[in-house]
Design an enzyme around this catalytic site. Structure first.
Site, mmCIF file in Angstrom:
data_model
loop_
_atom_site.group_PDB
_atom_site.id
_atom_site.type_symbol
_atom_site.label_atom_id
_atom_site.label_comp_id
_atom_site.label_asym_id
_atom_site.label_seq_id
_atom_site.Cartn_x
_atom_site.Cartn_y
_atom_site.Cartn_z
ATOM 1 N N LYS A 45 -18.831 1.176 3.072
ATOM 2 C CA LYS A 45 -19.277 0.848 1.755
ATOM 3 C C LYS A 45 -19.704 -0.743 1.221
ATOM 4 O O LYS A 45 -19.465 -1.140 2.358
ATOM 5 C CB LYS A 45 -18.582 1.079 1.051
ATOM 6 C CG LYS A 45 -18.607 3.141 0.419
ATOM 7 C CD LYS A 45 -16.896 2.305 -0.640
ATOM 8 C CE LYS A 45 -17.965 2.550 -2.401
ATOM 9 N NZ LYS A 45 -18.982 3.512 -2.139
ATOM 10 N N SER A 46 -20.744 -0.998 0.633
ATOM 11 C CA SER A 46 -20.941 -1.994 -0.093
ATOM 12 C C SER A 46 -19.677 -2.674 -0.644
ATOM 13 O O SER A 46 -19.689 -2.368 -1.705
ATOM 14 C CB SER A 46 -22.203 -2.321 -0.615
ATOM 15 O OG SER A 46 -23.384 -2.083 0.387
ATOM 16 N N MET A 72 -24.925 5.274 -8.046
ATOM 17 C CA MET A 72 -23.373 4.788 -7.978
ATOM 18 C C MET A 72 -22.857 3.700 -8.902
ATOM 19 O O MET A 72 -22.504 2.920 -9.525
ATOM 20 C CB MET A 72 -23.025 4.764 -6.774
ATOM 21 C CG MET A 72 -23.931 5.812 -5.503
ATOM 22 S SD MET A 72 -23.500 7.337 -5.754
ATOM 23 C CE MET A 72 -21.888 7.899 -5.539
ATOM 24 N N ASN A 126 -26.008 -6.728 1.541
ATOM 25 C CA ASN A 126 -26.838 -6.263 1.260
ATOM 26 C C ASN A 126 -26.926 -6.708 -0.409
ATOM 27 O O ASN A 126 -26.887 -7.819 -1.051
ATOM 28 C CB ASN A 126 -26.412 -4.812 0.076
ATOM 29 C CG ASN A 126 -26.382 -4.454 -0.894
ATOM 30 O OD1 ASN A 126 -27.375 -4.153 -1.408
ATOM 31 N ND2 ASN A 126 -26.174 -3.419 -0.435
ATOM 32 N N CYS A 129 -29.497 -3.914 -2.844
ATOM 33 C CA CYS A 129 -30.127 -2.696 -4.190
ATOM 34 C C CYS A 129 -30.452 -2.621 -5.260
ATOM 35 O O CYS A 129 -30.359 -3.602 -5.934
ATOM 36 C CB CYS A 129 -27.516 -2.363 -5.328
ATOM 37 S SG CYS A 129 -27.236 -1.525 -6.097
ATOM 38 N N GLY A 264 -28.593 8.816 6.886
ATOM 39 C CA GLY A 264 -27.704 8.470 5.262
ATOM 40 C C GLY A 264 -28.201 9.510 5.115
ATOM 41 O O GLY A 264 -26.970 10.628 5.343
HETATM 42 C C1 SIN Z 1 -24.795 2.392 -5.815
HETATM 43 O O1 SIN Z 1 -24.407 1.550 -5.107
HETATM 44 O O2 SIN Z 1 -25.974 2.415 -6.540
HETATM 45 C C2 SIN Z 1 -26.358 1.544 -4.526
HETATM 46 C C3 SIN Z 1 -26.143 0.761 -3.705
HETATM 47 C C4 SIN Z 1 -27.394 0.407 -2.985
HETATM 48 O O3 SIN Z 1 -28.210 0.958 -3.515
HETATM 49 O O4 SIN Z 1 -27.160 -0.617 -2.253
#
Ligand code: SIN
Length: 323
Positions: A45-46, A72, A126, A129, A264
């Site tokens: 996860k990021s 998210m 990342n 996003c 994914g």
């Molecule tokens: C999210 O957590 O909303 C998505 C993360 C991403 O698109 O890098």
């Protein structure tokens, strides 16, 4: 499966089909499980500097055959507690790529260091996003800000650093070029495409956040175009992402210039058997088209095997990329 083993920035992987960030990356055990199920590597996860709740529900809109839109809001437990999950995944045998985000170069550098210490074999920044204030693509769409983050991370770790790029820009290859110049060892493309869904009865956006990011089959042509354009401009390896659900999809990304791919959205429909299915399909495609290994096929579509050059230009393109 010798034919499909790959290498991204000095790190070898048993196959080129990786678990994308944000899918099953909550815990070390789920990452280790995806690796056991056949992923060539697993991307966390990021993770950010401190715990973050993310946006309220609804956070996902399903769009049937097109894929889905999510927003998210980068929910995560913060690096201090997530370090343990990376260690668990490593103990479970997984090749772990740490995905991370921050608001500035210092935050990125500190998280990167912690991930390296916990056993990550590479990092995926990342920078893409599409909807988080002050984070992700707000940094990664600006070549100067993106370069500052990459330089800071490169100074703080020894493991390879990948920059995950946004398609929400007029020139993705320029971002890749800036990343390479700043020292990135590889780029990953693409993150989701900014998108939204409106409920016509309620006359309101469906996602609580309004804007989100589109993934799944509908974005494959966009991902392919970005990989293609990046391959023309930079020599560092590319990890292709966007709408990959079959061996043929993966093969198309390899032909455009990717040396590995991430899956994914398709996992939600097909389950963990997808890793082996895509690997087998890709292996069959390589065999059918006469490639003895994956490296030979990387970027091959950039020069069709047309009679005038009999593939000699293609060999030139491949060797310019270190094949
Ligand atoms: C999210 O957590 O909303 C998505 C993360 C991403 O698109 O890098």
């Amino acid at each position: 499966m010798e034919r499909i083993s790959t290498e991204i920035a000095r790190v070898s992987f048993r196959n080129p089909v990786f678990l994308a960030s944000g899918i099953w990356g909550e815990s070390g055990l789920s990452l280790a499980r995806a690796y056991k199920d056949g992923a060539g590597a697993v991307i966390t996860k990021s993770i950010g500097p401190v715990p973050r709740e993310g946006y309220p529900n609804p956070t996902v809109v399903e769009l049937g055959d097109w894929g889905l839109i999510n927003a998210m809001g980068l929910p995560n437990p913060g690096i201090e507690s997530y370090k343990e999950e990376i260690a668990i995944a490593r103990k479970g045998g997984a090749a772990v790529i740490g995905s991370l985000f921050g608001a500035n170069p210092e935050e990125f550098a500190a998280i990167a260091k912690a991930m390296e210490e916990s056993g990550a074999v590479s990092l995926e920044l990342n920078l893409s996003c599409p909807h988080a204030k002050g984070l992700g693509s707000e940094i990664g769409q600006d070549p100067k800000a993106l370069s500052e983050v990459i330089s800071a991370v490169k100074k703080s770790v020894r493991i390879p650093v990948w920059a995950k790029l946004t398609p929400n820009t007029h020139d993705v290859a320029a971002l890749a070029e800036a990343a390479a110049k700043a020292g990135a060892d590889a780029v990953a493309a693409i993150n989701t495409v900014r998108a939204m869904a409106i409920d016509s009865k309620a006359m309101r956006p469906i996602l609580a956040h309004g804007l989100g990011g589109m993934s799944g089959p509908a974005v494959k042509p966009i991902g392919l175009a970005c990989v293609w354009q990046i391959y023309e401009r930079v020599k560092i390896p590319i990890v292709g992402i966007g709408g990959i659900a079959t061996g043929e999809d993966a093969f198309e990304y390899i032909l455009a210039g990717a040396s590995a791919v991430e899956v994914g959205t398709a996992l939600a429909q097909k389950g963990a058997g997808l890793f082996r299915e895509v690997c087998n399909g890709l292996d069959a495609q390589l065999k059918e088209h006469g490639f003895s290994n994956l490296k030979e096929a990387v970027g091959a579509a950039q020069c069709p095997l047309c009679p005038p050059c009999k593939g000699s230009r293609r060999k030139g393109i491949a060797s310019a990329h270190g094949a």
